[in-house]
Design an enzyme around this catalytic site. Structure first.
Site, PDB file in Angstrom:
ATOM      1  N   HIS A  75      15.396  49.775  70.594  1.00 11.75           N
ATOM      2  CA  HIS A  75      16.374  48.582  71.233  1.00 11.75           C
ATOM      3  C   HIS A  75      15.731  47.795  71.960  1.00 11.75           C
ATOM      4  CE1 HIS A  75      19.601  51.753  71.672  1.00 11.75           C
ATOM      5  NE2 HIS A  75      18.321  52.655  71.775  1.00 11.75           N
ATOM      6  N   HIS A 123      14.578  53.050  64.763  1.00 12.46           N
ATOM      7  CA  HIS A 123      15.509  51.060  66.011  1.00 12.46           C
ATOM      8  C   HIS A 123      15.111  51.117  67.289  1.00 12.46           C
ATOM      9  CE1 HIS A 123      18.384  54.295  66.356  1.00 12.46           C
ATOM     10  NE2 HIS A 123      18.416  53.896  67.821  1.00 12.46           N
TER      11      HIS A 123
HETATM   12  P1  AMP Z   1      19.325  56.086  69.363  1.00 11.60           P
HETATM   13  O1  AMP Z   1      19.971  56.711  70.779  1.00 11.60           O
HETATM   14  O2  AMP Z   1      18.714  54.867  70.033  1.00 11.60           O
HETATM   15  O3  AMP Z   1      19.747  56.919  68.592  1.00 11.60           O
HETATM   16  O4  AMP Z   1      20.887  54.366  69.820  1.00 11.60           O
HETATM   17  C1  AMP Z   1      21.697  54.646  68.694  1.00 11.60           C
HETATM   18  C2  AMP Z   1      22.352  53.244  69.079  1.00 11.60           C
HETATM   19  O5  AMP Z   1      23.430  52.701  67.444  1.00 11.60           O
HETATM   20  C3  AMP Z   1      23.383  53.680  70.476  1.00 11.60           C
HETATM   21  O6  AMP Z   1      22.907  52.537  71.193  1.00 11.60           O
HETATM   22  C4  AMP Z   1      24.496  52.905  69.561  1.00 11.60           C
HETATM   23  O7  AMP Z   1      25.468  52.539  70.090  1.00 11.60           O
HETATM   24  C5  AMP Z   1      24.340  52.245  68.146  1.00 11.60           C
HETATM   25  N1  AMP Z   1      25.405  51.775  67.305  1.00 11.60           N
HETATM   26  C6  AMP Z   1      26.031  52.871  67.047  1.00 11.60           C
HETATM   27  N2  AMP Z   1      27.034  52.749  65.855  1.00 11.60           N
HETATM   28  C7  AMP Z   1      26.539  51.070  66.048  1.00 11.60           C
HETATM   29  C8  AMP Z   1      27.373  50.486  64.620  1.00 11.60           C
HETATM   30  N3  AMP Z   1      28.417  50.788  64.098  1.00 11.60           N
HETATM   31  N4  AMP Z   1      26.967  48.979  65.283  1.00 11.60           N
HETATM   32  C9  AMP Z   1      25.875  48.150  66.410  1.00 11.60           C
HETATM   33  N5  AMP Z   1      25.897  50.190  66.970  1.00 11.60           N
HETATM   34  C10 AMP Z   1      25.381  50.951  66.581  1.00 11.60           C
END
Ligand code: AMP
Ligand code: ZN
Length: 141
Positions: free
Chosen positions: A101, A99
């Site tokens: 950001h 994903h």
């Molecule tokens: P990463 O550290 O790049 O893997 O980012 C994962 C992101 O997913 C984090 O910023 C979390 O806050 C976000 N995240 C986890 N669970 C959810 C959820 N249920 N809805 C929206 N974002 C989420």
């Protein structure tokens, strides 16, 4: 993938504040807002890391970042934005479904993307490192 939190969001099993969905990807707000309007851009295919995606998905996801960035900036009157893609635990990846950001930025907002202080390298070192990377790429071909 059964247990993956982003796959669950795409199956509608977990709610999300979605701004866009299509056949190949979904765009929704990160539950932890680094700054207001922090979005995640997620391909539907469950792959852990960016380099595992096929070219078409890669292009689509990249295009979505460009399509949504101006709207995000306008929505919160930002001055710029960061695109961030963590690959692997060591790089800070917590959800193992690739994903982007998309994080709007304002002057002086104090958001820190990384605590790294880069070290200025000399030309010889950089040439040596470039050779090592090119050799690794040749070995993969
Ligand atoms: P990463 O550290 O790049 O893997 O980012 C994962 C992101 O997913 C984090 O910023 C979390 O806050 C976000 N995240 C986890 N669970 C959810 C959820 N249920 N809805 C929206 N974002 C989420
Ligand atoms: Zn998944």
């Amino acid at each position: 993938m059964e247990a993956c939190i982003f796959c669950k969001i795409m199956r509608g099993e977990i709610p999300a504040a979605t701004v866009h969905e299509d056949d190949e990807a979904i765009v929704f707000l990160d539950i932890n807002q680094a700054i207001k309007a922090h979005l995640l851009i997620v391909p539907r295919v469950h792959a852990a890391q960016w380099h595992e995606l096929d070219d078409g998905t890669m292009a689509h996801v990249a295009r979505l970042t460009a399509q949504w960035a101006p709207a995000v900036v306008a929505a919160v009157d930002a001055d710029g934005y960061n695109l961030l893609l963590n690959n692997g635990e060591a790089a800070g990846q917590e959800v193992m479904h690739v994903h982007f950001h998309l994080i709007p930025r304002k002057r002086g907002d104090g958001v820190r993307m990384a605590g790294v202080k880069p070290r200025l390298a000399d030309a010889e070192e950089l040439r040596g490192t470039a050779s090592v990377i090119k050799a690794a790429q040749r070995a993969r071909e």
